[in-house]
Design a protein around this motif. Structure first.
Motif, PDB file in Angstrom:
ATOM      1  N   MET A  45      10.114 -25.438 -16.094  1.00  8.43           N
ATOM      2  CA  MET A  45       9.523 -26.734 -16.446  1.00  8.43           C
ATOM      3  C   MET A  45       9.716 -27.736 -15.315  1.00  8.43           C
ATOM      4  N   LEU A  46      10.883 -27.706 -14.690  1.00  8.66           N
ATOM      5  CA  LEU A  46      11.132 -28.569 -13.534  1.00  8.66           C
ATOM      6  C   LEU A  46      10.162 -28.247 -12.416  1.00  8.66           C
ATOM      7  N   TYR A  47       9.942 -26.964 -12.174  1.00 11.93           N
ATOM      8  CA  TYR A  47       8.999 -26.527 -11.140  1.00 11.93           C
ATOM      9  C   TYR A  47       7.595 -27.036 -11.452  1.00 11.93           C
ATOM     10  N   ALA A  48       7.168 -26.869 -12.704  1.00 10.88           N
ATOM     11  CA  ALA A  48       5.809 -27.251 -13.092  1.00 10.88           C
ATOM     12  C   ALA A  48       5.578 -28.747 -12.937  1.00 10.88           C
ATOM     13  N   VAL A  49       6.523 -29.549 -13.420  1.00 11.19           N
ATOM     14  CA  VAL A  49       6.345 -31.004 -13.380  1.00 11.19           C
ATOM     15  C   VAL A  49       6.453 -31.540 -11.961  1.00 11.19           C
ATOM     16  N   SER A  50       7.486 -31.115 -11.231  1.00  7.40           N
ATOM     17  CA  SER A  50       7.726 -31.684  -9.908  1.00  7.40           C
ATOM     18  C   SER A  50       6.678 -31.245  -8.897  1.00  7.40           C
ATOM     19  N   PHE A  51       6.312 -29.981  -8.900  1.00  6.83           N
ATOM     20  CA  PHE A  51       5.376 -29.492  -7.899  1.00  6.83           C
ATOM     21  C   PHE A  51       3.948 -29.942  -8.184  1.00  6.83           C
TER      22      PHE A  51
ATOM     23  N   LEU B 205       3.563 -29.215 -25.110  1.00  7.32           N
ATOM     24  CA  LEU B 205       4.311 -29.172 -23.851  1.00  7.32           C
ATOM     25  C   LEU B 205       3.413 -29.108 -22.622  1.00  7.32           C
ATOM     26  N   ARG B 206       2.161 -29.579 -22.758  1.00  2.00           N
ATOM     27  CA  ARG B 206       1.345 -29.776 -21.558  1.00  2.00           C
ATOM     28  C   ARG B 206       1.841 -31.025 -20.833  1.00  2.00           C
ATOM     29  N   THR B 207       1.877 -30.963 -19.511  1.00  2.00           N
ATOM     30  CA  THR B 207       2.404 -32.061 -18.705  1.00  2.00           C
ATOM     31  C   THR B 207       1.287 -33.000 -18.285  1.00  2.00           C
ATOM     32  N   PHE B 208       1.572 -34.293 -18.349  1.00  2.00           N
ATOM     33  CA  PHE B 208       0.631 -35.300 -17.865  1.00  2.00           C
ATOM     34  C   PHE B 208       1.380 -36.220 -16.896  1.00  2.00           C
ATOM     35  N   TYR B 209       0.949 -36.198 -15.646  1.00  2.00           N
ATOM     36  CA  TYR B 209       1.570 -37.030 -14.619  1.00  2.00           C
ATOM     37  C   TYR B 209       0.688 -38.252 -14.397  1.00  2.00           C
ATOM     38  N   ARG B 210       1.261 -39.451 -14.465  1.00  2.00           N
ATOM     39  CA  ARG B 210       0.470 -40.680 -14.436  1.00  2.00           C
ATOM     40  C   ARG B 210       0.610 -41.464 -13.123  1.00  2.00           C
ATOM     41  N   GLY B 211       1.229 -40.894 -12.133  1.00  2.00           N
ATOM     42  CA  GLY B 211       1.450 -41.628 -10.888  1.00  2.00           C
ATOM     43  C   GLY B 211       0.596 -41.105  -9.753  1.00  2.00           C
ATOM     44  N   ASN B 212       0.789 -41.684  -8.562  1.00  2.00           N
ATOM     45  CA  ASN B 212       0.115 -41.211  -7.352  1.00  2.00           C
ATOM     46  C   ASN B 212       1.087 -41.305  -6.182  1.00  2.00           C
ATOM     47  N   PHE B 213       0.657 -40.813  -5.039  1.00  2.00           N
ATOM     48  CA  PHE B 213       1.530 -40.706  -3.882  1.00  2.00           C
ATOM     49  C   PHE B 213       2.093 -42.057  -3.448  1.00  2.00           C
ATOM     50  N   PHE B 214       1.249 -43.062  -3.400  1.00  2.00           N
ATOM     51  CA  PHE B 214       1.677 -44.357  -2.873  1.00  2.00           C
ATOM     52  C   PHE B 214       2.651 -45.070  -3.810  1.00  2.00           C
ATOM     53  N   GLN B 215       2.613 -44.732  -5.103  1.00  2.00           N
ATOM     54  CA  GLN B 215       3.579 -45.314  -6.030  1.00  2.00           C
ATOM     55  C   GLN B 215       4.990 -44.763  -5.796  1.00  2.00           C
ATOM     56  N   LEU B 216       5.094 -43.677  -5.032  1.00  2.00           N
ATOM     57  CA  LEU B 216       6.401 -43.121  -4.709  1.00  2.00           C
ATOM     58  C   LEU B 216       7.128 -43.950  -3.658  1.00  2.00           C
ATOM     59  N   LEU B 217       6.382 -44.751  -2.908  1.00  2.00           N
ATOM     60  CA  LEU B 217       6.944 -45.453  -1.754  1.00  2.00           C
ATOM     61  C   LEU B 217       7.496 -46.824  -2.151  1.00  2.00           C
ATOM     62  N   THR B 218       8.387 -46.838  -3.116  1.00  2.00           N
ATOM     63  CA  THR B 218       9.036 -48.072  -3.534  1.00  2.00           C
ATOM     64  C   THR B 218      10.202 -48.384  -2.590  1.00  2.00           C
TER      65      THR B 218
ATOM     66  N   ASN C 283      13.553 -27.090 -25.034  1.00  2.00           N
ATOM     67  CA  ASN C 283      12.494 -27.920 -25.601  1.00  2.00           C
ATOM     68  C   ASN C 283      12.775 -29.366 -25.236  1.00  2.00           C
ATOM     69  N   PRO C 284      12.115 -29.907 -24.200  1.00  2.00           N
ATOM     70  CA  PRO C 284      12.407 -31.279 -23.753  1.00  2.00           C
ATOM     71  C   PRO C 284      12.018 -32.354 -24.752  1.00  2.00           C
ATOM     72  N   LEU C 285      11.320 -31.985 -25.836  1.00  2.00           N
ATOM     73  CA  LEU C 285      10.915 -32.984 -26.832  1.00  2.00           C
ATOM     74  C   LEU C 285      11.945 -33.144 -27.938  1.00  2.00           C
ATOM     75  N   GLY C 286      13.047 -32.406 -27.875  1.00  2.00           N
ATOM     76  CA  GLY C 286      14.006 -32.423 -28.970  1.00  2.00           C
ATOM     77  C   GLY C 286      15.191 -33.340 -28.758  1.00  2.00           C
TER      78      GLY C 286
END
Length: 383
Positions: free
Chosen positions: A82-88, A158-171, A247-250
């Motif tokens: 799950m870490l691999y799926a979300v982060s990558f 458990l489908r992943t939804f990522y709401r950010g973009n590359f430039f939002q990482l540059l805080t 189960n990350p929802l628990g």
């Protein structure tokens, strides 16, 4: 089959959390000096001959060093899918920037020496500098964003939804973490150059190494204060069964100021990590000044170990917090593979990791000694 496994699920999850940290630290220590030397190339070497010396310090070993990156990625994929799926997926563009830089580095090693034209070689020198600087910076930015939390969530399936973009990482906080990473790897690269070269190259590396060691100490301290008082940490507010299914929802999670420091109160021995970070960088600074290259290289590696371990133990048990929905953050207890998978992977690691360590030690023994123009002339495979 489960009854034949001598460890319970909780222990296997903890072991793989430790192994993941070891592999990532191994990459930072072993491949980190490659990146640091690349970033330093235009500054410590002024002539074509000097730059060839610097390149040949890492040219013969960079491929073996990157094995640690492959092992780390494989460990994430197998042990914490799950870490691999979300982060990558969420950090896809950032990963591609790092990948392009890592691809350009060996291309630069090979292509630079093919043509003797000064313009050609200068172009590849710049590329090699960028290929060392960018991954060192972006990897630190990624760690900073992990501490801040990434904007992802799961649905009921458990489908992943990522709401950010590359430039939002540059805080600002993430960029500070990137500068910590860049400075410590430049320090490490300079330490190796003082050990493996001589004359003006070693002198310049020593000067830049002192600056990088000092910057590492200051930036690490600033990052620590900012983490304690400037950002919110995540804390579990419900009981999570470390023996239960992933189960990350628990679970439920709250965001509280200074929560990333809670582990140091609960487990005071974890203070070893930041102490090693500061002590290693300080001793490296002393080593640069005293012209003790072996001590400097070892202590700069200790600093890298301490700094990365500090991030890991501060986050525990979280692997990847969510800024969008904190309760969807991934922890060691709810993002791992099955008990059987972790056990099979542990057996494989117990077999292959010693082989890699023995091979690495053998290669560095063969490649021992300083790199000079004389040694390059004797080596037909020199870059």
């Amino acid at each position: 089959m489960s009854n034949l496994i001598p460890f319970d699920y909780e222990t296997l999850r903890l072991v793989w959390w430790l192994l993941l940290g070891i592999l990532l630290i191994g990459f930072a220590v072993m491949d980190g000096f490659d990146l640091g030397i690349g970033a330093l190339l235009p500054f410590v070497a002024k002539t074509d001959e000097e730059r060839r010396v610097v390149i040949n310090v890492v040219g013969p070993v960079w491929e073996g060093n990157q094995v640690w990156l492959i092992l780390g990625g494989g460990a994430i994929f197998a042990a914490f899918p799950m870490l691999y799926a979300v982060s990558f997926s969420g950090l896809y563009l950032a990963m591609m920037v790092i990948l392009v830089a890592l691809i350009l580095r060996p291309v630069g090693f090979k292509y630079r020496s093919k043509i003797g034209d000064p313009g050609w070689r200068s172009t590849w020198d710049i590329i090699l500098c960028i290929a060392g600087t960018v991954p060192a910076l972006i990897l630190g930015v990624a760690v900073g964003n992990v501490l801040l939390g990434l904007p992802f969530e799961f649905d009921d399936t458990l489908r992943t939804f990522y709401r950010g973009n590359f430039f939002q990482l540059l805080t600002p906080y993430a960029l500070l973490a990137g500068l910590v990473s860049l400075s410590m790897l430049i320090m490490h690269g300079a330490a190796l150059l003082t050990w493996k070269t001589e004359g003006v190259i070693a002198d310049r590396a020593r000067s830049y190494g002192r600056l990088a060691a000092l910057a590492t100490i200051v930036l690490f301290a600033v990052a620590g204060v900012w983490t304690a008082y400037g950002i919110g940490g995540h804390v579990l507010t419900s009981v999570v069964d470390p023996l239960g299914p992933s189960n990350p929802l628990g679970k439920t999670v709250a965001v509280e100021p200074g929560a990333w420091l809670a582990n140091y109160t609960a487990y005071p021995w974890m203070m070893i990590a930041p102490i090693l970070g500061f002590a290693g960088a300080l001793l490296a600074l002393v080593g640069f000044t005293a012209k003790r290259p072996a001590l400097t290289f070892i202590t700069s590696g200790v600093a890298i170990f301490g700094i990365i371990a500090t991030a890991g133990v501060s986050l525990f048990p979280f692997l990847l917090p969510s800024s969008l929905d904190p309760s969807n953050g991934l922890t060691v207890w709810d993002a791992s593979s099955s008990k059987l998978t972790l056990w099979v992977m542990l057996l494989s690691t117990a077999f292959f990791l010693p082989i890699i360590l023995i091979y690495t030690a053998f290669i560095y023994r063969v490649m021992r000694g300083k790199v000079t123009t004389v040694s390059m002339d004797k080596n037909p495979n020199a870059y």
